[in-house]
Scaffold this motif. Structure first.
Motif, PDB file in Angstrom:
ATOM      1  N   UNK A 155       0.806  -1.231   0.000  1.00 56.37           N
ATOM      2  CA  UNK A 155       0.000   0.000   0.000  1.00 56.37           C
ATOM      3  C   UNK A 155       0.833   1.272   0.000  1.00 56.37           C
ATOM      4  N   UNK A 156       2.068   1.203   0.452  1.00 54.31           N
ATOM      5  CA  UNK A 156       2.927   2.387   0.454  1.00 54.31           C
ATOM      6  C   UNK A 156       3.611   2.609  -0.893  1.00 54.31           C
ATOM      7  N   UNK A 157       3.360   1.723  -1.853  1.00 55.16           N
ATOM      8  CA  UNK A 157       3.943   1.838  -3.189  1.00 55.16           C
ATOM      9  C   UNK A 157       2.855   2.250  -4.176  1.00 55.16           C
ATOM     10  N   UNK A 158       3.214   2.304  -5.458  1.00 58.64           N
ATOM     11  CA  UNK A 158       2.245   2.599  -6.510  1.00 58.64           C
ATOM     12  C   UNK A 158       1.624   1.326  -7.085  1.00 58.64           C
ATOM     13  N   UNK A 159       1.800   0.202  -6.397  1.00 58.56           N
ATOM     14  CA  UNK A 159       1.270  -1.084  -6.869  1.00 58.56           C
ATOM     15  C   UNK A 159      -0.063  -1.361  -6.180  1.00 58.56           C
ATOM     16  N   UNK A 160      -1.074  -1.706  -6.957  1.00 55.97           N
ATOM     17  CA  UNK A 160      -2.340  -2.168  -6.390  1.00 55.97           C
ATOM     18  C   UNK A 160      -2.513  -3.645  -6.705  1.00 55.97           C
ATOM     19  N   UNK A 202     -13.110  -6.824 -19.422  1.00 57.93           N
ATOM     20  CA  UNK A 202     -13.402  -5.399 -19.234  1.00 57.93           C
ATOM     21  C   UNK A 202     -13.121  -4.982 -17.793  1.00 57.93           C
ATOM     22  N   UNK A 203     -13.501  -5.824 -16.835  1.00 56.46           N
ATOM     23  CA  UNK A 203     -13.228  -5.533 -15.424  1.00 56.46           C
ATOM     24  C   UNK A 203     -11.724  -5.492 -15.167  1.00 56.46           C
ATOM     25  N   UNK A 204     -10.993  -6.406 -15.780  1.00 57.01           N
ATOM     26  CA  UNK A 204      -9.534  -6.418 -15.630  1.00 57.01           C
ATOM     27  C   UNK A 204      -8.939  -5.116 -16.154  1.00 57.01           C
ATOM     28  N   UNK A 205      -9.390  -4.687 -17.329  1.00 52.10           N
ATOM     29  CA  UNK A 205      -8.855  -3.464 -17.928  1.00 52.10           C
ATOM     30  C   UNK A 205      -9.155  -2.245 -17.060  1.00 52.10           C
ATOM     31  N   UNK A 206     -10.312  -2.213 -16.427  1.00 54.60           N
ATOM     32  CA  UNK A 206     -10.625  -1.121 -15.501  1.00 54.60           C
ATOM     33  C   UNK A 206      -9.618  -1.099 -14.358  1.00 54.60           C
ATOM     34  N   UNK A 207      -9.325  -2.248 -13.775  1.00 54.76           N
ATOM     35  CA  UNK A 207      -8.399  -2.305 -12.645  1.00 54.76           C
ATOM     36  C   UNK A 207      -6.974  -1.946 -13.046  1.00 54.76           C
ATOM     37  N   UNK A 208      -6.634  -2.156 -14.317  1.00 53.23           N
ATOM     38  CA  UNK A 208      -5.308  -1.801 -14.810  1.00 53.23           C
ATOM     39  C   UNK A 208      -5.154  -0.306 -15.049  1.00 53.23           C
ATOM     40  N   UNK A 209      -6.251   0.387 -15.216  1.00 55.91           N
ATOM     41  CA  UNK A 209      -6.212   1.805 -15.570  1.00 55.91           C
ATOM     42  C   UNK A 209      -5.587   2.633 -14.444  1.00 55.91           C
ATOM     43  N   UNK A 210      -4.867   3.674 -14.820  1.00 58.21           N
ATOM     44  CA  UNK A 210      -4.235   4.536 -13.816  1.00 58.21           C
ATOM     45  C   UNK A 210      -5.259   5.232 -12.932  1.00 58.21           C
ATOM     46  N   UNK A 212      -7.719   3.884 -11.600  1.00 63.05           N
ATOM     47  CA  UNK A 212      -8.205   2.951 -10.587  1.00 63.05           C
ATOM     48  C   UNK A 212      -7.190   2.802  -9.455  1.00 63.05           C
ATOM     49  N   UNK A 213      -6.364   3.809  -9.265  1.00 62.29           N
ATOM     50  CA  UNK A 213      -5.287   3.715  -8.296  1.00 62.29           C
ATOM     51  C   UNK A 213      -5.738   3.582  -6.854  1.00 62.29           C
ATOM     52  N   UNK A 214      -6.968   4.008  -6.536  1.00 66.97           N
ATOM     53  CA  UNK A 214      -7.466   3.886  -5.164  1.00 66.97           C
ATOM     54  C   UNK A 214      -8.300   2.634  -4.956  1.00 66.97           C
ATOM     55  N   UNK A 215      -8.403   1.817  -5.983  1.00 66.75           N
ATOM     56  CA  UNK A 215      -9.083   0.522  -5.856  1.00 66.75           C
ATOM     57  C   UNK A 215      -8.000  -0.499  -5.517  1.00 66.75           C
ATOM     58  N   UNK A 216      -8.030  -0.992  -4.296  1.00 66.14           N
ATOM     59  CA  UNK A 216      -6.923  -1.837  -3.833  1.00 66.14           C
ATOM     60  C   UNK A 216      -7.448  -2.855  -2.825  1.00 66.14           C
TER      61      UNK A 216
END
Length: 228
Positions: A155-160, A202-210, A212-216
């Motif tokens: 969570x402290x990184x840019x990885x979700x 489509x759901x995967x592509x949404x989660x990959x989008x920049x 969606x950075x707060x979806x974790x």
């Protein structure tokens, strides 16, 4: 152009994800078949243990990685007393051990991305359990716990880290069902149809989008309202 690794890229869901991401740089892994769309492809049996240096060698020329999409899956429909420990091991390797190995090797590359993503295709059965599929469901449940734990850990990184839990998806697994089993499922499903692979992709592509950075640490249910 982003760079993604897709495992299980020749399966129904993996291929649908690959199709939606085909304009990006894609590295794929599968056991034996070749992917339908262009990629740098590697053959690797994820149902068996492998050493991390196999992955490190395959991905040695990759500096920055934007996402790992984990799609492999293999049904196991049996009573637990009729399930062999070899089958249990294969399910564990496919769902958990191999996933952990990929995360460990790819983590330094994902850290270099401005929006690193890990997306794991789990299952409705990992959420609810399933008779006659207790081992498969257990391993999918373990994936969910790993997703939520890694989301906190990174969570402290840019990885979700997120999961997608499909319901009954049309494709190879449903093609194995008898006509009576398919008819029974259709009666159970609120939408009276199977989930389409492109809906999962489509759901995967949404989660990959920049954006969606707060979806974790989320598990997205793609099941047409089928909460068993």
């Amino acid at each position: 152009m982003a760079r993604y690794v897709i495992t299980g890229s020749t399966g129904d869901i993996g291929s649908a994800v690959h199709k939606m991401l085909k304009d990006h740089e894609i590295i794929t892994f599968s056991r034996s078949r070749q992917p339908e769309y262009s990629s740098t492809h590697h053959h690797l049996d994820l149902s068996k243990p492998f050493e991390e240096d196999v992955l490190e060698d395959a991905l040695s020329d990759i500096g920055v990685l934007d996402g790992l999409i984990w799609c492999p899956g293999e049904s196991l429909y049996n009573l637990i007393q009729d399930t062999t420990l070899e089958e249990v091991d294969a399910q564990y390797n496919l769902a958990v051990r191999s996933l952990v190995a990929f995360v460990r090797v790819l983590l330094p590359k994902l850290r270099k991305s401005a929006s690193g993503r890990i997306v794991v295709i789990t299952s409705v059965w990992g959420r609810n359990g399933a008779s006659f599929e207790s081992i498969y469901a257990s391993m999918k449940g373990a994936q969910e716990a790993l997703v939520k734990s890694l989301a906190k850990e990174f969570s402290a990184t840019d990885i979700t880290v997120n999961g997608v839990a499909p319901g009954v998806v049309e494709g190879a697994m449903t093609d194995l069902l008898s006509d009576s089993d398919r008819a029974f499922l259709m009666e159970e499903l609120p939408q009276s149809r199977f989930v389409r692979t492109e809906e999962v992709a489509h759901a995967v592509c949404y989660l990959l989008d920049s954006k969606a950075g707060s979806v974790n640490g989320e598990i997205m249910n793609i099941n047409g309202g089928w909460y068993t």
